[in-house]
Design a protein around this motif. Structure first.
Motif, PDB file in Angstrom:
ATOM      1  N   PRO A  43     -30.128 -49.347  17.354  1.00 34.31           N
ATOM      2  CA  PRO A  43     -28.518 -49.803  15.759  1.00 34.31           C
ATOM      3  C   PRO A  43     -28.940 -50.645  14.744  1.00 34.31           C
ATOM      4  O   PRO A  43     -29.569 -51.041  13.734  1.00 34.31           O
ATOM      5  N   ILE A  84     -27.368 -47.297   8.376  1.00 30.30           N
ATOM      6  CA  ILE A  84     -27.780 -46.907   9.419  1.00 30.30           C
ATOM      7  C   ILE A  84     -26.038 -47.734  10.316  1.00 30.30           C
ATOM      8  O   ILE A  84     -25.705 -47.910  11.310  1.00 30.30           O
ATOM      9  N   THR A  85     -25.374 -49.405   9.487  1.00 31.23           N
ATOM     10  CA  THR A  85     -24.317 -49.571   9.563  1.00 31.23           C
ATOM     11  C   THR A  85     -23.025 -48.882  10.038  1.00 31.23           C
ATOM     12  O   THR A  85     -22.051 -49.095  11.074  1.00 31.23           O
ATOM     13  N   ARG A 108     -23.190 -45.261   9.797  1.00 33.70           N
ATOM     14  CA  ARG A 108     -23.706 -44.714  11.065  1.00 33.70           C
ATOM     15  C   ARG A 108     -22.914 -45.469  12.646  1.00 33.70           C
ATOM     16  O   ARG A 108     -22.302 -44.192  13.712  1.00 33.70           O
ATOM     17  N   PHE A 109     -23.343 -46.458  13.424  1.00 32.61           N
ATOM     18  CA  PHE A 109     -23.177 -46.829  13.648  1.00 32.61           C
ATOM     19  C   PHE A 109     -22.217 -47.799  13.936  1.00 32.61           C
ATOM     20  O   PHE A 109     -22.539 -49.146  13.550  1.00 32.61           O
ATOM     21  N   VAL A 155     -22.191 -52.067  15.851  1.00 37.69           N
ATOM     22  CA  VAL A 155     -22.580 -52.912  15.264  1.00 37.69           C
ATOM     23  C   VAL A 155     -22.781 -53.710  14.637  1.00 37.69           C
ATOM     24  O   VAL A 155     -21.873 -53.544  13.034  1.00 37.69           O
TER      25      VAL A 155
END
Length: 315
Positions: free
Chosen positions: A85, A183-184, A186-187, A190
């Motif tokens: 990620p 993305i940030t 969802r994960f 990170v």
């Protein structure tokens, strides 16, 4: 200490942290808003030289900041824990930051920044398309308005008034930031700072393969230092620290100062006046964003039901 006293002390600390977060996010938006203005001061015609030196200065600043904050071992651990990620966010950021510099040679600062104003709504659309995240009816309406507004701005490239390359790069910037946002979300583990730092390293490395020459004038280098270390690097550090202390809707709302102020600085300092279509399309995008963020802020600010802790609604 009594339970009431502990609760009071905790609320004071929470309020102080939120004020610090608001200040840091505002400072990041303020610094980023000068990006187009600084880019216009640089006389070197090689966009890849600008990308290389801006990214290099930003990477140097962010590495120094993380070493100061977390130490050498802590910094290496942050980079090692990003995983795929983090690499994806780095690639998105490298593409976006590179496209920003190159786009400045082809289109107006207003076009670039006003398209970026739709990033939160484009992110919602991408999250729905990839992960089927629920999107409310008002958000769908706002997404449709953003698409219409961007279409109005891009339409200038169809009749030759501006370069299609410039508008295409401006749209690519918004899409890359939207993907990085998804993305940030969802994960959540990170960390933004090392991921964006890696993005600046990627951008500098790629620019080094395309550059016509590394030499720049002392005048240009001074602007490139500010463009990279202060505008990009310090802005990222402030946002990464402040955004963790306040609700996402508040951070997004404060972030709208960048597309508001950016075209104003370029107009006042360089005399670059946005076209009628840019103003019209940007107004549509910006209005949709503000209405969406206002509704989201209202949702997060609703008083919690009896028996709850009073924390904002999850998002």
């Amino acid at each position: 200490m009594t339970e009431a006293a502990v609760s009071h002390a905790g609320s004071k600390a929470s309020g102080r942290d939120e004020r610090v977060g608001i200040l840091l996010v505002f400072l990041s938006a303020l610094m980023w808003s000068f990006g187009g203005t600084l880019g216009r001061f640089i006389e070197n015609p090689d966009s890849w030289a600008v990308v290389f030196w801006r990214s290099s200065w930003a990477a140097a600043f962010l590495i120094g900041y993380m070493v100061w904050r977390d130490g050498v071992r802590g910094t290496l651990k942050l980079f090692g824990s990003m995983g795929l990620p983090g690499l994806a966010v780095a690639v998105c950021f490298a593409t976006a930051s590179t496209s920003f510099v190159v786009a400045l040679a082809y289109t107006t600062v207003a076009n670039i920044l006003l398209m970026q104003a739709g990033v939160p709504l484009l992110a919602a659309l991408i999250a729905w398309a990839l992960f089927r995240e629920r999107v409310s009816a008002p958000t769908w309406a706002a997404i449709a308005a953003v698409i219409c507004g961007v279409a109005i701005m891009v339409s200038e490239s169809f009749n030759g008034e501006v370069s299609p390359v410039g508008d295409g790069l401006a749209l690519l910037i918004a899409v890359m930031f939207s993907i990085a946002t998804v993305i940030t979300r969802r994960f959540a583990h990170v960390r933004m700072t090392p991921a964006t730092c890696l993005g600046t390293i990627f951008a500098a490395s790629f620019a080094a393969t395309q550059i016509g020459g590394f030499a720049v004038t002392p005048r240009d280098m001074s602007f490139l230092f500010v463009f990279g270390a202060i505008n990009l690097g310090l802005g990222l550090a402030c946002f990464a620290t402040g955004a963790r202390l306040i609700p996402a809707a508040v951070a997004a709302l404060i972030g709208t100062f960048e597309p508001i102020l950016g075209p104003i600085w370029v107009w006042l300092i360089h005399g670059e006046i946005p076209s009628a279509r840019t103003i019209l399309g940007g107004t549509v995008v910006f209005t949709a964003l503000l209405v969406h963020l206002g509704l989201e802020f209202r949702r997060q600010s609703r008083p919690s039901r009896p028996g709850t802790t009073g924390m904002p609604s999850p998002h």
